[in-house]
Design an enzyme around this catalytic site. Structure first.
Site: not given
Ligand code: CP
Ligand code: NVA
Length: 292
Positions: A273, A125, A206, A95, A122, A245
Protein backbone atom coordinates in the site's frame (compact mmCIF):
# COMPACT_ATOMS: atom_id res chain seq x y z
CA UNK A 1 -5.46 20.22 -16.74
CA UNK A 2 -5.09 18.57 -13.34
CA UNK A 3 -5.27 14.81 -13.16
CA UNK A 4 -7.14 13.12 -10.29
CA UNK A 5 -7.32 9.51 -9.09
CA UNK A 6 -10.90 8.85 -7.99
CA UNK A 7 -11.34 5.46 -9.66
CA UNK A 8 -9.42 3.10 -11.93
CA UNK A 9 -12.38 3.16 -14.31
CA UNK A 10 -11.29 4.79 -17.54
CA UNK A 11 -7.57 4.35 -16.92
CA UNK A 12 -5.73 2.29 -19.50
CA UNK A 13 -2.98 -0.28 -19.23
CA UNK A 14 -0.23 2.29 -19.82
CA UNK A 15 -1.40 4.57 -17.03
CA UNK A 16 -1.75 1.82 -14.44
CA UNK A 17 1.54 0.22 -15.44
CA UNK A 18 3.24 3.62 -15.11
CA UNK A 19 2.02 3.89 -11.51
CA UNK A 20 3.18 0.33 -10.74
CA UNK A 21 6.59 1.05 -12.26
CA UNK A 22 6.92 4.21 -10.15
CA UNK A 23 5.94 2.18 -7.07
CA UNK A 24 9.18 0.24 -7.52
CA UNK A 25 11.29 3.22 -8.63
CA UNK A 26 13.40 5.47 -6.42
CA UNK A 27 11.27 8.16 -4.77
CA UNK A 28 11.55 11.62 -6.36
CA UNK A 29 10.99 14.79 -4.27
CA UNK A 30 7.79 15.73 -6.12
CA UNK A 31 6.21 17.09 -2.92
CA UNK A 32 9.26 19.00 -1.64
CA UNK A 33 8.12 22.03 0.31
CA UNK A 34 4.47 21.08 -0.04
CA UNK A 35 1.84 19.45 2.11
CA UNK A 36 -0.62 16.65 1.45
CA UNK A 37 -4.10 16.96 2.95
CA UNK A 38 -5.35 13.56 4.13
CA UNK A 39 -9.04 13.84 4.98
CA UNK A 40 -10.79 10.91 6.68
CA UNK A 41 -14.53 10.46 7.30
CA UNK A 42 -13.94 6.82 8.29
CA UNK A 43 -11.26 5.02 10.31
CA UNK A 44 -8.09 3.67 8.70
CA UNK A 45 -4.88 1.84 9.64
CA UNK A 46 -3.22 1.00 6.31
CA UNK A 47 -4.38 3.90 4.18
CA UNK A 48 -3.51 6.67 6.62
CA UNK A 49 -0.13 5.24 7.55
CA UNK A 50 0.91 4.25 4.04
CA UNK A 51 -0.10 7.63 2.64
CA UNK A 52 1.67 9.56 5.41
CA UNK A 53 4.87 7.60 4.79
CA UNK A 54 4.58 7.90 1.01
CA UNK A 55 4.16 11.67 1.29
CA UNK A 56 7.17 11.86 3.60
CA UNK A 57 9.28 9.79 1.19
CA UNK A 58 8.39 12.24 -1.61
CA UNK A 59 9.60 15.21 0.43
CA UNK A 60 6.17 16.42 1.52
CA UNK A 61 4.38 16.93 4.83
CA UNK A 62 1.12 15.04 5.48
CA UNK A 63 -1.68 16.76 7.42
CA UNK A 64 -4.37 14.48 8.88
CA UNK A 65 -7.86 16.01 8.80
CA UNK A 66 -11.19 14.73 10.09
CA UNK A 67 -14.81 15.44 9.26
CA UNK A 68 -15.49 17.17 12.56
CA UNK A 69 -12.65 19.57 11.94
CA UNK A 70 -13.28 20.51 8.30
CA UNK A 71 -17.08 20.51 8.44
CA UNK A 72 -17.52 20.06 4.70
CA UNK A 73 -21.02 21.22 3.78
CA UNK A 74 -21.75 22.52 7.28
CA UNK A 75 -18.96 24.90 8.25
CA UNK A 76 -17.84 25.57 4.68
CA UNK A 77 -18.71 24.48 1.16
CA UNK A 78 -16.82 21.64 -0.51
CA UNK A 79 -15.61 24.08 -3.18
CA UNK A 80 -14.18 26.54 -0.63
CA UNK A 81 -12.51 23.67 1.26
CA UNK A 82 -10.87 22.40 -1.94
CA UNK A 83 -9.58 25.85 -2.91
CA UNK A 84 -8.32 26.49 0.62
CA UNK A 85 -6.49 23.16 0.97
CA UNK A 86 -4.86 23.70 -2.42
CA UNK A 87 -3.23 26.89 -1.07
CA UNK A 88 -0.98 24.71 1.08
CA UNK A 89 -1.02 21.23 -0.36
CA UNK A 90 0.28 19.64 -3.54
CA UNK A 91 -2.37 16.94 -3.29
CA UNK A 92 -5.71 16.43 -1.53
CA UNK A 93 -6.63 12.87 -0.56
CA UNK A 94 -9.96 11.88 0.96
CA UNK A 95 -11.75 8.85 2.43
CA UNK A 96 -15.46 9.54 2.19
CA UNK A 97 -18.76 7.71 2.43
CA UNK A 98 -20.20 9.37 -0.66
CA UNK A 99 -18.17 9.18 -3.85
CA UNK A 100 -19.97 12.31 -5.11
CA UNK A 101 -18.15 14.41 -2.52
CA UNK A 102 -14.84 13.33 -4.04
CA UNK A 103 -16.10 14.30 -7.47
CA UNK A 104 -17.08 17.72 -6.12
CA UNK A 105 -13.68 18.15 -4.43
CA UNK A 106 -11.92 17.25 -7.67
CA UNK A 107 -14.09 19.61 -9.73
CA UNK A 108 -13.05 22.54 -7.53
CA UNK A 109 -9.43 21.60 -6.81
CA UNK A 110 -6.47 23.05 -8.70
CA UNK A 111 -4.31 20.18 -7.33
CA UNK A 112 -4.76 16.41 -7.77
CA UNK A 113 -7.44 14.72 -5.65
CA UNK A 114 -6.96 11.08 -4.62
CA UNK A 115 -9.66 8.66 -3.45
CA UNK A 116 -8.50 6.89 -0.27
CA UNK A 117 -11.71 4.74 -0.31
CA UNK A 118 -15.28 5.73 -1.01
CA UNK A 119 -18.48 3.72 -0.86
CA UNK A 120 -17.92 2.62 -4.45
CA UNK A 121 -14.16 2.54 -5.12
CA UNK A 122 -10.77 1.87 -3.53
CA UNK A 123 -8.24 2.53 -6.30
CA UNK A 124 -5.16 2.75 -4.06
CA UNK A 125 -5.97 -0.71 -2.72
CA UNK A 126 -6.26 -2.14 -6.22
CA UNK A 127 -2.88 -0.70 -7.21
CA UNK A 128 -1.32 -2.47 -4.22
CA UNK A 129 -3.19 -5.65 -5.14
CA UNK A 130 -1.89 -5.57 -8.71
CA UNK A 131 1.66 -4.88 -7.54
CA UNK A 132 1.41 -7.80 -5.12
CA UNK A 133 0.02 -10.13 -7.78
CA UNK A 134 2.88 -9.21 -10.12
CA UNK A 135 5.45 -9.84 -7.40
CA UNK A 136 3.90 -13.18 -6.43
CA UNK A 137 3.09 -14.53 -9.90
CA UNK A 138 5.77 -12.81 -11.97
CA UNK A 139 3.13 -11.26 -14.25
CA UNK A 140 -0.41 -9.87 -14.22
CA UNK A 141 -1.54 -10.66 -17.77
CA UNK A 142 -3.47 -13.93 -17.76
CA UNK A 143 -3.28 -14.49 -13.98
CA UNK A 144 -6.46 -16.18 -12.75
CA UNK A 145 -7.85 -14.27 -9.76
CA UNK A 146 -10.86 -15.48 -7.76
CA UNK A 147 -12.69 -12.97 -5.58
CA UNK A 148 -15.04 -14.69 -3.15
CA UNK A 149 -17.72 -12.98 -1.04
CA UNK A 150 -19.28 -9.53 -1.23
CA UNK A 151 -18.81 -8.73 -4.90
CA UNK A 152 -20.60 -5.40 -4.92
CA UNK A 153 -18.14 -3.45 -2.84
CA UNK A 154 -15.43 -0.84 -3.27
CA UNK A 155 -12.49 -3.26 -3.13
CA UNK A 156 -14.02 -5.69 -5.63
CA UNK A 157 -14.97 -2.89 -8.03
CA UNK A 158 -11.47 -1.37 -8.15
CA UNK A 159 -9.86 -4.82 -8.33
CA UNK A 160 -12.12 -5.69 -11.27
CA UNK A 161 -11.25 -2.50 -13.12
CA UNK A 162 -7.53 -3.03 -12.52
CA UNK A 163 -7.62 -6.70 -13.54
CA UNK A 164 -9.43 -5.92 -16.78
CA UNK A 165 -7.05 -3.07 -17.63
CA UNK A 166 -3.99 -5.30 -17.14
CA UNK A 167 -5.41 -8.53 -18.55
CA UNK A 168 -5.83 -10.61 -15.38
CA UNK A 169 -8.76 -13.05 -15.50
CA UNK A 170 -11.05 -12.21 -12.60
CA UNK A 171 -13.91 -14.41 -11.46
CA UNK A 172 -16.19 -13.09 -8.72
CA UNK A 173 -18.17 -15.62 -6.68
CA UNK A 174 -21.01 -14.15 -4.66
CA UNK A 175 -24.62 -15.00 -3.77
CA UNK A 176 -27.52 -13.66 -5.82
CA UNK A 177 -27.83 -9.94 -5.14
CA UNK A 178 -24.19 -9.55 -4.07
CA UNK A 179 -22.52 -9.57 -7.47
CA UNK A 180 -20.60 -6.57 -8.79
CA UNK A 181 -23.40 -4.42 -10.20
CA UNK A 182 -21.34 -2.61 -12.83
CA UNK A 183 -18.67 -5.17 -13.62
CA UNK A 184 -16.46 -4.27 -16.57
CA UNK A 185 -16.64 -6.53 -19.61
CA UNK A 186 -14.33 -9.50 -19.19
CA UNK A 187 -15.12 -10.17 -15.52
CA UNK A 188 -16.80 -13.52 -14.94
CA UNK A 189 -19.45 -13.65 -12.21
CA UNK A 190 -20.59 -16.93 -10.68
CA UNK A 191 -22.55 -18.06 -7.62
CA UNK A 192 -20.47 -21.13 -6.75
CA UNK A 193 -17.22 -20.32 -4.89
CA UNK A 194 -15.72 -23.68 -5.92
CA UNK A 195 -16.19 -22.78 -9.57
CA UNK A 196 -14.36 -19.51 -8.99
CA UNK A 197 -11.33 -20.85 -7.14
CA UNK A 198 -10.60 -23.95 -9.25
CA UNK A 199 -7.49 -23.13 -11.28
CA UNK A 200 -7.02 -19.79 -9.54
CA UNK A 201 -3.54 -18.46 -8.78
CA UNK A 202 -4.87 -15.84 -6.37
CA UNK A 203 -7.87 -16.09 -4.04
CA UNK A 204 -9.07 -12.75 -2.67
CA UNK A 205 -11.73 -11.73 -0.19
CA UNK A 206 -12.90 -8.70 1.77
CA UNK A 207 -15.16 -8.20 4.78
CA UNK A 208 -18.83 -9.02 4.48
CA UNK A 209 -19.83 -5.80 6.24
CA UNK A 210 -18.10 -2.69 4.94
CA UNK A 211 -17.81 0.58 6.81
CA UNK A 212 -21.23 2.23 6.72
CA UNK A 213 -23.14 -1.09 6.41
CA UNK A 214 -23.14 -1.92 10.13
CA UNK A 215 -26.95 -1.93 10.36
CA UNK A 216 -27.08 -4.73 7.75
CA UNK A 217 -24.51 -6.77 9.65
CA UNK A 218 -26.70 -9.77 10.53
CA UNK A 219 -28.45 -9.95 7.15
CA UNK A 220 -25.16 -9.78 5.24
CA UNK A 221 -23.41 -12.34 7.44
CA UNK A 222 -26.25 -14.84 6.92
CA UNK A 223 -26.36 -14.27 3.15
CA UNK A 224 -22.59 -14.63 2.78
CA UNK A 225 -21.98 -17.49 5.22
CA UNK A 226 -21.26 -20.03 2.46
CA UNK A 227 -18.58 -17.78 0.98
CA UNK A 228 -15.98 -18.11 3.72
CA UNK A 229 -12.43 -18.63 2.44
CA UNK A 230 -11.28 -21.55 4.59
CA UNK A 231 -8.90 -24.48 4.33
CA UNK A 232 -11.42 -26.57 2.37
CA UNK A 233 -11.92 -23.84 -0.25
CA UNK A 234 -8.18 -23.15 -0.54
CA UNK A 235 -7.64 -26.91 -1.03
CA UNK A 236 -9.54 -26.52 -4.32
CA UNK A 237 -6.90 -24.05 -5.49
CA UNK A 238 -3.61 -25.77 -4.69
CA UNK A 239 -0.72 -23.37 -5.02
CA UNK A 240 -2.93 -20.27 -4.99
CA UNK A 241 -1.96 -17.25 -2.93
CA UNK A 242 -4.43 -15.69 -0.52
CA UNK A 243 -4.98 -11.92 -0.50
CA UNK A 244 -7.17 -9.70 1.68
CA UNK A 245 -7.19 -5.90 1.75
CA UNK A 246 -7.61 -5.96 5.56
CA UNK A 247 -8.97 -5.29 8.12
CA UNK A 248 -10.11 -8.94 8.39
CA UNK A 249 -12.75 -10.63 10.53
CA UNK A 250 -11.20 -14.01 11.24
CA UNK A 251 -13.92 -16.67 11.31
CA UNK A 252 -16.21 -14.69 9.02
CA UNK A 253 -15.02 -14.02 5.44
CA UNK A 254 -11.80 -16.02 6.02
CA UNK A 255 -10.46 -18.32 8.70
CA UNK A 256 -7.35 -17.69 10.77
CA UNK A 257 -5.89 -20.84 9.21
CA UNK A 258 -5.93 -19.12 5.82
CA UNK A 259 -5.10 -15.53 6.79
CA UNK A 260 -2.19 -16.63 8.96
CA UNK A 261 -1.23 -19.60 6.81
CA UNK A 262 1.74 -20.16 4.50
CA UNK A 263 -0.11 -19.14 1.34
CA UNK A 264 -1.25 -15.80 2.75
CA UNK A 265 0.48 -12.70 1.35
CA UNK A 266 -1.59 -10.16 3.27
CA UNK A 267 1.40 -8.49 4.96
CA UNK A 268 3.26 -8.03 1.70
CA UNK A 269 0.02 -6.64 0.30
CA UNK A 270 -0.28 -4.23 3.25
CA UNK A 271 3.32 -3.07 2.80
CA UNK A 272 2.65 -2.56 -0.91
CA UNK A 273 0.00 0.00 0.00
CA UNK A 274 2.88 2.37 0.79
CA UNK A 275 4.87 1.66 -2.37
CA UNK A 276 1.85 1.87 -4.65
CA UNK A 277 0.62 5.07 -2.96
CA UNK A 278 4.04 6.58 -3.63
CA UNK A 279 3.87 5.45 -7.25
CA UNK A 280 0.40 6.93 -7.69
CA UNK A 281 1.45 10.26 -6.17
CA UNK A 282 4.58 10.44 -8.33
CA UNK A 283 2.50 9.74 -11.42
CA UNK A 284 -0.16 12.31 -10.53
CA UNK A 285 2.32 15.03 -9.66
CA UNK A 286 4.52 14.43 -12.68
CA UNK A 287 1.44 14.54 -14.88
CA UNK A 288 0.31 17.77 -13.25
CA UNK A 289 3.66 19.51 -13.50
CA UNK A 290 4.05 18.58 -17.17
CA UNK A 291 0.76 20.27 -18.06
CA UNK A 292 0.19 23.99 -18.66
N1 CP B 1 -7.14 -1.80 3.29
C1 CP B 1 -7.43 -0.60 3.85
O1 CP B 1 -7.80 0.37 3.18
O2 CP B 1 -7.22 -0.56 5.20
P1 CP B 1 -7.60 0.66 6.15
O3 CP B 1 -9.10 0.77 6.16
O4 CP B 1 -7.04 0.29 7.50
O5 CP B 1 -6.98 1.91 5.61
N1 NVA C 1 -14.89 -2.92 1.88
C1 NVA C 1 -14.22 -2.45 3.07
C2 NVA C 1 -12.79 -2.17 2.78
C3 NVA C 1 -11.98 -1.70 3.94
C4 NVA C 1 -10.56 -1.39 3.54
C5 NVA C 1 -14.92 -1.22 3.61
O1 NVA C 1 -15.31 -0.36 2.82
O2 NVA C 1 -15.08 -1.12 4.83
Amino acid sequence: MVRHLLTLDGLGRAEIEAMLALAEAAPAPVLAGKGAALYFEKPSARTRNSMELAVHQLGGHPVYLTAGELGIGTRESVEDIARTLACYHGVIAAREFDHKLLVALAAASPVPVVNMLSGSDHPLQALADLLTIRQLCGRIEGVKVAYVGDGDNNVARSLAQGCVALGAELTIASPEGFGLSDAPAGVRQVVDPLQAVRGAEVVYTDVWVSMGQEEESLFRSVKLQDYQVNGALMAEAPGAWFLHCLPARRGEEATAEVIDGPRSAVWRQAENRMHSARGALMWLLAETSSRP
